[in-house]
Design an enzyme around this catalytic site. Structure first.
Site, PDB file in Angstrom:
ATOM      1  N   GLU A   6      -8.622  -3.371  -0.221  1.00  0.00           N
ATOM      2  CA  GLU A   6      -8.666  -1.996  -0.744  1.00  0.00           C
ATOM      3  C   GLU A   6      -8.531  -1.963  -2.272  1.00  0.00           C
ATOM      4  O   GLU A   6      -9.297  -1.256  -2.937  1.00  0.00           O
ATOM      5  CB  GLU A   6      -7.562  -1.163  -0.086  1.00  0.00           C
ATOM      6  CG  GLU A   6      -7.607   0.287  -0.542  1.00  0.00           C
ATOM      7  CD  GLU A   6      -6.362   1.067  -0.157  1.00  0.00           C
ATOM      8  OE1 GLU A   6      -6.275   1.474   1.001  1.00  0.00           O
ATOM      9  OE2 GLU A   6      -5.503   1.278  -1.024  1.00  0.00           O
ATOM     10  N   ARG A  55     -11.764   5.854   1.882  1.00  0.00           N
ATOM     11  CA  ARG A  55     -11.421   4.977   0.750  1.00  0.00           C
ATOM     12  C   ARG A  55     -12.665   4.656  -0.082  1.00  0.00           C
ATOM     13  O   ARG A  55     -12.839   3.530  -0.550  1.00  0.00           O
ATOM     14  CB  ARG A  55     -10.777   3.661   1.220  1.00  0.00           C
ATOM     15  CG  ARG A  55      -9.443   3.844   1.951  1.00  0.00           C
ATOM     16  CD  ARG A  55      -8.369   4.358   1.005  1.00  0.00           C
ATOM     17  NE  ARG A  55      -7.045   4.333   1.615  1.00  0.00           N
ATOM     18  CZ  ARG A  55      -6.536   5.340   2.349  1.00  0.00           C
ATOM     19  NH1 ARG A  55      -7.236   6.441   2.573  1.00  0.00           N
ATOM     20  NH2 ARG A  55      -5.301   5.233   2.841  1.00  0.00           N
ATOM     21  N   SER A  78      -1.463  -0.554   0.942  1.00  0.00           N
ATOM     22  CA  SER A  78      -2.296  -1.308   1.897  1.00  0.00           C
ATOM     23  C   SER A  78      -3.196  -2.259   1.115  1.00  0.00           C
ATOM     24  O   SER A  78      -3.917  -1.823   0.219  1.00  0.00           O
ATOM     25  CB  SER A  78      -3.206  -0.372   2.694  1.00  0.00           C
ATOM     26  OG  SER A  78      -2.462   0.583   3.392  1.00  0.00           O
TER      27      SER A  78
END
Ligand code: FAD
Ligand code: EPU
Length: 355
Positions: free
Chosen positions: A347, A168, A250
């Site tokens: 995130e 990520r 998420s």
């Protein structure tokens, strides 16, 4: 004839973020022709204004309005640009819908992206956080990223190493005000050139749940398209649809912790899912499990809540503000830290506030 670009004043962004929270931008620049980008940036005289690149808004939380100018790239072409037999290079414009690109690549008889089916958003945003799902990350396939570099005011081409992809993470995510990604090039394999696990064209089936889903579909020898179908089915079951209830997937990254810390947590909580980290010295833990264990799954505070289907997904049940969602996220992270001593990091990119 379509204008090369369009500049809108005081733009409403509430339908341009999948959390569906109210947000505005002083300016919205929509660029239809990527070649016109420098001219658009010039003519709009915004080169020195804060700039927010906006794709599908599926990884953004507006805890305040955008300042400066939101820029949306509309060009959505996709084409095979090099054919080396079993390996093919595909180029796609930043404005292309990511899932449409995945399905188009399968239509061309190419494989590699099937595990990344149904991830919302644009192609241009895919390298930003190195989108990943079901055991594949886009960075594995990226040959190059084409971008306007605001630092040197010209188009550049970054190869995979220069993108510095991680979990990520990428160089683009670390310098969000520097890059305008205009296109990406991906290396893919001819699908079903062999399902032998030693070839690049072999489907990646290791992630929990894919094998079971394929079996439930009655598939014995999985093609790339079968894998995409299995991933789509799992995702539809597990993740809330942003068109129905606002969310950004998420909300937290899975935390990467020192191996020794992971081991003591596992000794106390043997069911905690743990995976390899970014080196032998670290382990990646399941943020969903940690949040679930703190009792947050399905929780609701006004219209801000935690999905009842997946503990890692924050949802907007209607009229939650970005600030309310952010406050809920902070409470969740606080309780995980208190109980397990693990710090969670968001995130999505947060606009208008700091984590
Ligand atoms: P946006 O939200 O518009 O922007 C995200 C970031 O990229 C921002 O910082 C923005 O400024 C920047 N950006 C956008 N376009 C450009 C550009 N052209 N140049 C430079 N910067 C740019 N992510 C995963 O990795 N795996 C998943 O499985 C996954 N599942 C999801 C499921 C759901 C239901 C949802 C809502 C989200 C999910 N996500 C997942 C997150 C999201 O889909 C990805 O991060 C996606 O790449 C975001 O694309 P976007 O176009 O919506 O980007
Ligand atoms: N789990 C719980 N409670 C829940 C949900 C999950 O305890 O409510 C546990 C289960 O044990 C499950 C484990 O968490 O086995 C992992 O769940 P899942 O397979 O859904 O994966 P994840 O780690 O929660 C990550 C990505 C997703 C990606 C999936 C599939 C991150 C932050 N998230 O989720 O990406 O789609 O794996 O590969 O890495 C996103 O980034 O927005 C996103 C959705």
């Amino acid at each position: 004839m379509t204008a090369l670009f369009r500049l809108l004043h005081d733009a409403d962004l509430s339908a341009r973020n999948t959390f569906q929270v109210a947000a505005r931008a002083p300016w919205l620049l929509e660029v239809n022709d990527t070649d016109a980008l420098p001219e658009a940036l010039d003519l709009a005289q915004i080169r020195d204004l804060p700039l927010l690149m906006l794709g599908g808004g599926s990884n953004l939380l507006f805890a305040g309005d955008a300042t400066g100018v939101a820029v949306a790239l509309r060009a959505a072409g996709m084409a095979i640009v090099a054919d080396h037999g079993e390996r093919v290079v595909v180029r796609a414009d930043a404005g292309a819908d990511w899932h449409a690109l995945v399905m188009w690549s399968l239509d061309q008889g190419l494989c590699g992206l099937e595990n990344l089916a149904l991830i919302p958003g644009s192609t241009g945003a895919a390298p930003i956080q190195n989108i990943g799902a079901y055991g594949v990350e886009v960075g594995e396939h990226i040959v190059a990223v084409e971008a306007w570099d605001r630092q040197v005011q010209r188009m550049v081409r970054l190869d995979r190493a220069a993108c510095a992809f991680g979990y990520r993470d990428s160089t683009f995510k670390r310098q969000p005000d520097r890059w305008i990604i205009t296109a990406i090039e991906l290396e893919l394999a001819r699908a079903d050139a062999g399902t032998d696990a030693s070839t690049d064209a072999a489907p990646r089936l290791g992630y929990a749940g894919i094998g079971e889903e394929l079996a439930a579909m009655g598939v014995v020898r999985a093609s790339a398209r079968d894998v995409a179908e299995a991933v789509i089915r799992i995702r539809r079951r597990k993740l809330p649809d942003p068109a129905v209830v606002g969310n950004a997937g998420s909300f937290f990254k899975n935390p990467i912790v020192p191996a020794a810390q992971a081991q003591s947590l596992l000794d106390a909580h043997p069911r905690l899912p743990a995976f390899p980290g970014d080196s032998d010295a670290t382990r990646k833990l399941s943020a969903a499990w940690l949040i679930d264990a703190c009792g947050w799954k399905g929780a609701r505070e006004g219209d801000a809540g935690v999905s009842a289907a997946h503990a890692l997904v924050l949802v907007n049940h209607g009229n939650a503000t970005g600030v309310q969602l952010l406050e809920l996220a902070r409470r969740i992270a606080g309780s995980v830290d208190k109980r397990f001593g693990v710090a969670l990091e968001p995130e999505p990119r947060i606009i208008g506030a700091h984590w």
